[in-house]
Design a protein around this motif. Structure first.
Motif, short mmCIF file in Angstrom:
data_model
loop_
_atom_site.label_atom_id
_atom_site.label_comp_id
_atom_site.label_asym_id
_atom_site.label_seq_id
_atom_site.Cartn_x
_atom_site.Cartn_y
_atom_site.Cartn_z
N LYS A 38 0.82 -1.22 0.00
CA LYS A 38 0.00 0.00 0.00
C LYS A 38 0.86 1.28 0.00
O LYS A 38 0.67 2.17 -0.83
CB LYS A 38 -0.92 -0.03 1.23
CG LYS A 38 -1.60 1.27 1.59
CD LYS A 38 -2.81 1.51 0.71
CE LYS A 38 -3.70 2.63 1.20
NZ LYS A 38 -3.08 3.95 1.20
N GLU A 39 1.79 1.36 0.94
CA GLU A 39 2.58 2.59 1.06
C GLU A 39 3.49 2.80 -0.15
O GLU A 39 3.68 3.93 -0.60
CB GLU A 39 3.41 2.58 2.36
CG GLU A 39 2.61 2.96 3.60
CD GLU A 39 1.66 1.87 4.05
OE1 GLU A 39 2.03 0.67 3.94
OE2 GLU A 39 0.55 2.18 4.52
N ALA A 40 4.01 1.69 -0.70
CA ALA A 40 4.86 1.81 -1.91
C ALA A 40 4.03 2.42 -3.04
O ALA A 40 4.51 3.29 -3.79
CB ALA A 40 5.39 0.44 -2.31
N ASP B 35 1.33 4.27 -2.68
CA ASP B 35 1.01 5.67 -2.32
C ASP B 35 2.14 6.60 -2.76
O ASP B 35 1.90 7.66 -3.33
CB ASP B 35 0.82 5.81 -0.79
CG ASP B 35 -0.56 5.37 -0.33
OD1 ASP B 35 -1.42 5.09 -1.19
OD2 ASP B 35 -0.79 5.31 0.89
N VAL B 36 3.36 6.17 -2.48
CA VAL B 36 4.52 7.00 -2.84
C VAL B 36 4.62 7.09 -4.37
O VAL B 36 4.97 8.14 -4.92
CB VAL B 36 5.81 6.44 -2.21
CG1 VAL B 36 7.02 7.24 -2.66
CG2 VAL B 36 5.72 6.47 -0.70
N PHE C 149 11.19 5.65 4.33
CA PHE C 149 10.12 4.84 3.73
C PHE C 149 9.73 3.69 4.66
O PHE C 149 8.56 3.42 4.88
CB PHE C 149 10.53 4.31 2.35
CG PHE C 149 9.48 3.41 1.77
CD1 PHE C 149 8.28 3.94 1.29
CD2 PHE C 149 9.64 2.03 1.76
CE1 PHE C 149 7.28 3.12 0.80
CE2 PHE C 149 8.64 1.20 1.27
CZ PHE C 149 7.46 1.75 0.79
N TYR D 91 8.85 12.44 1.56
CA TYR D 91 8.46 13.28 0.41
C TYR D 91 9.46 14.43 0.23
O TYR D 91 9.78 14.79 -0.90
CB TYR D 91 7.05 13.83 0.61
CG TYR D 91 5.94 12.80 0.41
CD1 TYR D 91 6.21 11.56 -0.13
CD2 TYR D 91 4.63 13.09 0.75
CE1 TYR D 91 5.21 10.62 -0.30
CE2 TYR D 91 3.61 12.16 0.57
CZ TYR D 91 3.91 10.92 0.04
OH TYR D 91 2.91 10.00 -0.14
N PHE E 39 10.88 14.50 -3.20
CA PHE E 39 10.17 15.42 -4.10
C PHE E 39 10.33 16.90 -3.73
O PHE E 39 9.61 17.74 -4.25
CB PHE E 39 8.67 15.08 -4.14
CG PHE E 39 8.38 13.62 -4.36
CD1 PHE E 39 8.82 12.98 -5.50
CD2 PHE E 39 7.69 12.89 -3.41
CE1 PHE E 39 8.58 11.63 -5.69
CE2 PHE E 39 7.45 11.54 -3.59
CZ PHE E 39 7.89 10.90 -4.74
N ASP F 151 10.65 -0.11 -3.49
CA ASP F 151 9.84 0.13 -2.28
C ASP F 151 8.97 -1.08 -1.96
O ASP F 151 8.80 -1.45 -0.79
CB ASP F 151 8.95 1.37 -2.47
CG ASP F 151 9.74 2.66 -2.42
OD1 ASP F 151 10.89 2.62 -1.94
OD2 ASP F 151 9.21 3.70 -2.84
N MET G 4 7.85 4.95 7.66
CA MET G 4 6.46 5.26 7.29
C MET G 4 5.64 3.97 7.20
O MET G 4 4.54 3.87 7.73
CB MET G 4 6.48 5.98 5.95
CG MET G 4 5.15 6.15 5.28
SD MET G 4 5.46 6.72 3.58
CE MET G 4 3.90 6.40 2.82
#
Lengths: 236, 278
Positions: A137-139, A141-142, B143, B172, B176, A164, B146
């Protein structure tokens, strides 16, 4: 148009704005275009002619800042600011006052087909694999955030997704990774390759990326527009 | 005719009798009020005793739910806000709430300073996931921090979910560039999820490290994104066979509001009773 805005408009048009200096100052930090230009998805430009002025074109625009703006273009911009938020659509269909929002929603869909953000394994292993939950999920999202970043590199976004996905699954699966690792790597590689496979890319990930980039450009234009209008005192 | 006369008499006896009964009961009440002077106050708050009893019951239940009873001590308001006030309980009930939502204890965070978070890979214990997330964050692996923190959020770990937003911001910014309005909407939505599920102390983050995020976020964006995150958490929980996190308000919202006010004002030296979990 508000009377105070009308007054500013009249004053500005009389003074010719001292135009480029003000515009450059307001816009310099907001345009994402580099010296090489906005080659793929340039910041969207509003029409140069103001309402009621047919034709026109060339030069200026939100995010221009090349120092060659003429006062009539600046006048057009001011008309835009003064009329906002009533008339804030640019010629690319970007609503400068309500730009599309960035949506982060996991692995989502590809051409209407749902893409799982849980681990997929063959046959009898599937129940065990799905019990780890949304391991990607988070991969994803990013990855959504990456596509939605103006002027991002699609290839880099897709490759990062693979990395990721694998690192996230390693953390979530822990001791079970030796059992399911091959499926994790397979699924991560399949997603990354699928997104970049030249035979299908034009019909699958490329349109999604293009759409995200157009939306991102619209958001960037919107920010430039609002910053500019705020700067000259026409903030909404 | 005879019957009508008898009926009239019966009705008048009933009316007069009722009146006499009413008078008698009033007289008894007045007598009782003179005996109990506090009764007038009780009349203003008729459920005071019941509420106090309910509070005692809740505290008893909270103590039963905890492995060890929390330690009570007094600290100054500015001390509470010098650390992370989200980890502080103002009552036994709130301490039990923190346990229920897998809030780390002081010892857990100390532990996170020294461990290798990769050793916790595969854990399904939300407290350990929070420790792993904190440790990943400390090592600059944003990452993975998170992912661990947001993963714990699926188990109802609201502190972890908020920390996930902090790790997401760091990630982020690393990938980014500086936080912009797009990122702000996403991050604010993450905090909104914790807020909606019951943790009002999310306000602390909005006042401190996420203050600029709050200012940049668009309400419409936050609303749609928070809805998506809530849907996603519930779906993830179902896949893992967990009950989806539901709304469970953190106790003492009013007291916390007062504390925020005190901390912002000059009276931050006032003492407040806190309950520390063992």
């Amino acid at each position: 148009m508000k009377s105070s805005h009308a007054l500013k408009l009249v004053m500005a048009s009389i003074l010719g704005m001292g135009a480029s200096a003000v515009i450059d100052g307001a816009m310099a930090g907001t345009s994402s275009c580099t010296e090489s230009g906005c080659t793929v998805y340039p910041i969207l430009f509003p029409p140069i002619s103001g309402p009621g002025e047919g034709g026109g074109g060339g030069g200026g625009g939100w995010g221009g800042g090349d120092g060659s703006s003429n006062p009539r273009d600046e006048y057009s911009k001011m008309v835009w600011c003064a009329d906002a938020p009533v008339q804030t659509w640019d010629e690319h269909g970007c609503d400068l006052y309500h730009p599309p929002e960035l949506e982060v929603n996991g692995c989502g869909t590809a051409g209407g087909v749902p893409v799982p953000d849980f681990l997929v394994a063959p046959g009898g292993l599937q129940a065990g694999a799905a019990a780890f939950g949304k391991v990607f999920k988070e991969a994803c999202d990013v990855h959504d955030r990456c596509y939605g970043t103006h002027a991002s590199d699609k290839h880099q976004c897709d490759e990062r997704l693979r990395e990721d996905m694998i690192s996230q699954a390693q953390d979530k699966l822990g001791g079970a990774f030796p059992v399911f690792g091959a499926f994790v790597v397979g699924q991560a590689t399949a997603y990354a390759r699928f997104l970049q496979w030249e035979w299908i890319e034009p019909w699958t990930s490329q349109p999604a990326y293009d759409r995200s980039q157009i939306d991102a450009a619209c958001r960037a234009s919107s920010k430039s527009f609002k910053d500019y209008c705020d700067h000259i005192g026409f903030g909404a | 005719m005879k019957l009508t006369w008898k009926l009239g008499l019966a009705v008048s006896i009933l009316i007069c009798g009722g009146g006499l009964l009413l008078l008698a009961s009033n007289a008894t009440d007045h007598g009782a009020e003179e005996d109990m002077p506090g009764r007038g106050i009780q009349a203003l708050n008729p459920f005071g005793n019941v509420l106090a009893e309910m509070k005692n019951d809740r505290e008893r239940e909270a103590l039963d739910a905890m492995q060890k009873p929390p330690t009570k001590r007094e600290i100054a308001v500015h001390e509470a806000f010098a650390g992370d006030p989200r980890l502080i309980a103002l009552s036994i009930e709130e301490a039990a709430w923190l346990d229920r939502h897998h809030y780390p204890k002081a010892a857990d965070l100390t532990e996170a300073e020294s461990i290798d978070p990769r050793h916790l890979a595969g854990t399904r214990d939300p407290r350990l996931m929070a420790i792993a997330g904190t440790a990943f964050m400390k090592h600059g692996m944003n990452f993975r921090a998170m992912s661990s923190h947001l993963g714990a959020g699926t188990h109802g770990a609201l502190y972890s979910y908020q920390q996930g937003a902090i790790a997401e911001r760091a990630l982020y910014e690393e990938r980014f560039g500086p936080t912009d309005a797009d990122t702000a909407g996403v991050l604010r939505a993450r905090l909104e999820v914790a807020f909606v599920l019951g943790d009002h102390t999310t306000q602390y983050l909005l006042d401190t490290s996420m203050a600029d995020v709050d200012a940049m976020a668009s309400p419409r964006h936050v609303q749609s994104q928070a809805r998506e995150f809530l849907r996603s958490i519930a779906e993830d929980a179902r896949l893992q066979g967990l009950p989806p996190p539901t709304v469970d308000p953190r106790p003492n919202a009013a007291q916390w509001k007062d504390l925020y006010r005190l901390s912002r004002s000059g009276a931050a030296g006032d003492l407040v009773t806190v309950y520390e979990r063992e």
